[in-house]
Design a protein around this motif. Sequence first.
Motif, PDB file in Angstrom:
ATOM      1  N   ALA A  29      50.237  19.051 -23.318  1.00 24.53           N
ATOM      2  CA  ALA A  29      51.788  18.766 -24.301  1.00 24.53           C
ATOM      3  C   ALA A  29      51.921  18.966 -25.466  1.00 24.53           C
ATOM      4  N   ARG A  30      51.229  18.387 -26.140  1.00 16.27           N
ATOM      5  CA  ARG A  30      51.364  18.136 -27.389  1.00 16.27           C
ATOM      6  C   ARG A  30      50.085  19.412 -28.342  1.00 16.27           C
ATOM      7  N   SER A  31      49.337  19.473 -27.398  1.00 16.67           N
ATOM      8  CA  SER A  31      48.509  20.845 -27.165  1.00 16.67           C
ATOM      9  C   SER A  31      49.092  22.322 -27.881  1.00 16.67           C
ATOM     10  N   ILE A  32      50.223  22.283 -27.007  1.00 10.38           N
ATOM     11  CA  ILE A  32      51.235  23.281 -26.429  1.00 10.38           C
ATOM     12  C   ILE A  32      51.801  24.016 -27.950  1.00 10.38           C
ATOM     13  N   ILE A  33      52.297  21.881 -28.383  1.00  8.11           N
ATOM     14  CA  ILE A  33      53.333  22.288 -29.689  1.00  8.11           C
ATOM     15  C   ILE A  33      52.724  22.318 -31.082  1.00  8.11           C
ATOM     16  N   VAL A  34      51.400  21.666 -30.874  1.00 12.44           N
ATOM     17  CA  VAL A  34      50.952  22.047 -32.162  1.00 12.44           C
ATOM     18  C   VAL A  34      50.733  24.060 -32.303  1.00 12.44           C
ATOM     19  N   LEU A  70      56.984  24.031 -25.286  1.00 12.65           N
ATOM     20  CA  LEU A  70      57.172  25.554 -26.166  1.00 12.65           C
ATOM     21  C   LEU A  70      58.674  25.701 -26.645  1.00 12.65           C
ATOM     22  N   LYS A  71      59.207  25.065 -25.805  1.00 16.62           N
ATOM     23  CA  LYS A  71      60.851  25.001 -26.379  1.00 16.62           C
ATOM     24  C   LYS A  71      60.801  23.819 -27.661  1.00 16.62           C
ATOM     25  N   LYS A  72      60.391  22.827 -27.765  1.00 15.26           N
ATOM     26  CA  LYS A  72      59.665  22.178 -28.624  1.00 15.26           C
ATOM     27  C   LYS A  72      58.497  22.479 -29.958  1.00 15.26           C
ATOM     28  N   GLY A  73      57.682  23.139 -29.588  1.00 19.02           N
ATOM     29  CA  GLY A  73      56.824  23.404 -30.435  1.00 19.02           C
ATOM     30  C   GLY A  73      57.455  24.430 -31.228  1.00 19.02           C
ATOM     31  N   SER A  74      59.093  25.234 -30.737  1.00 20.36           N
ATOM     32  CA  SER A  74      59.768  26.176 -31.194  1.00 20.36           C
ATOM     33  C   SER A  74      60.995  25.907 -31.873  1.00 20.36           C
ATOM     34  N   GLY A  75      60.961  24.414 -32.478  1.00 21.79           N
ATOM     35  CA  GLY A  75      61.803  23.472 -32.473  1.00 21.79           C
ATOM     36  C   GLY A  75      63.310  23.254 -32.020  1.00 21.79           C
ATOM     37  N   GLU A  76      63.020  24.237 -31.216  1.00 23.18           N
ATOM     38  CA  GLU A  76      63.988  23.606 -29.277  1.00 23.18           C
ATOM     39  C   GLU A  76      64.571  21.569 -29.587  1.00 23.18           C
ATOM     40  N   GLY A  77      65.083  21.022 -29.743  1.00 20.01           N
ATOM     41  CA  GLY A  77      64.782  19.565 -29.330  1.00 20.01           C
ATOM     42  C   GLY A  77      64.207  18.846 -29.897  1.00 20.01           C
ATOM     43  N   SER A  78      63.688  17.759 -29.602  1.00 25.24           N
ATOM     44  CA  SER A  78      62.935  16.950 -30.835  1.00 25.24           C
ATOM     45  C   SER A  78      62.074  16.859 -30.613  1.00 25.24           C
ATOM     46  N   ALA A  79      60.725  17.708 -31.389  1.00 27.19           N
ATOM     47  CA  ALA A  79      59.444  17.697 -31.700  1.00 27.19           C
ATOM     48  C   ALA A  79      58.691  17.125 -32.743  1.00 27.19           C
ATOM     49  N   SER A  80      57.880  16.200 -32.894  1.00 23.65           N
ATOM     50  CA  SER A  80      56.861  15.153 -33.526  1.00 23.65           C
ATOM     51  C   SER A  80      56.235  16.325 -34.261  1.00 23.65           C
ATOM     52  N   THR A 103      48.321  13.164 -33.148  1.00 21.24           N
ATOM     53  CA  THR A 103      48.764  12.007 -33.011  1.00 21.24           C
ATOM     54  C   THR A 103      50.169  12.415 -34.669  1.00 21.24           C
ATOM     55  N   ASP A 104      51.032  12.179 -34.421  1.00 20.56           N
ATOM     56  CA  ASP A 104      52.704  11.693 -35.124  1.00 20.56           C
ATOM     57  C   ASP A 104      52.880  10.589 -35.760  1.00 20.56           C
ATOM     58  N   ASN A 105      51.836   9.580 -35.735  1.00 22.43           N
ATOM     59  CA  ASN A 105      51.117   8.432 -36.652  1.00 22.43           C
ATOM     60  C   ASN A 105      50.082   7.796 -36.766  1.00 22.43           C
TER      61      ASN A 105
END
Length: 247
Positions: A29-34, A70-80, A103-105
């Motif tokens: 999921a992280r790979s898709i978001i990025v 996909l939605k998180k990566g597009s800015g829908e909802g919260s995404a780190s 990572t987000d941290n």
Amino acid sequence: MSGHNKWSTIKHKKGKEDAKRGKIFTKLARSIIVAVKEGGADPEYNPSLKTAIEKAKAENMPNDNIERALKKGSGEGSASNYETIIYEGYGTEGVAVVVECLTDNRNRTAPDVRHAFDKHGGNLGQSGSVLFMFEKKGLIEITTEQAEEDELMDFALENGASDFESDEEVYTIYSEVSEFISLRDALQEKGYTFTACDLEYVPTNYSQISSEENIKKMIKMIDQLEDNDDVQNVYHNWDVPENLDID
């Protein structure tokens, strides 16, 4: 490149037995978001996203999970805000290790990675300490039951492959980064399915581990790193013995 190929096969066998699906899906999921953030949400125009989705499907990640990513990566909802960080170091007996993280941290990730090295007889190095011993390559693996070796090798080389290897279970096809997408697409259009398909750091030379104790430490270090949600990939130049027993 036999060491890399052997370790890939071992990981496939091991993964079928003890993979933790939740952790795998988190990494995918992280790979898709990025990929979406960096290149947009249309996989036809974003090769990185297309590869990330294909990897997710190959791991049987539910479509709902893919859509949420996909939605998180597009800015829908919260995404780190994830960033890619490369850590470099040495395992037992000087084996070079590259750890690719999302990572987000980084204040959480760096100590965790260092702990894995320290706990199992390795040491974390400075940036550039071992990465020069690796080349970024396209890597595609296809099970041997899908094709005759000569036929597949000829087709792959005609469509941009730079190297080809085989063992009892998989054919491993390498390419330059610039040829990876076109080679992947040509193989897919031909009807082949992949057990691995990604850009990876491939070692240019290999190291051996002489003692059984240090082999066990190396395996435990890799396992601990791969078990970390922030770690996407672990690469190394260990020339894995053909008769290695990981049980």
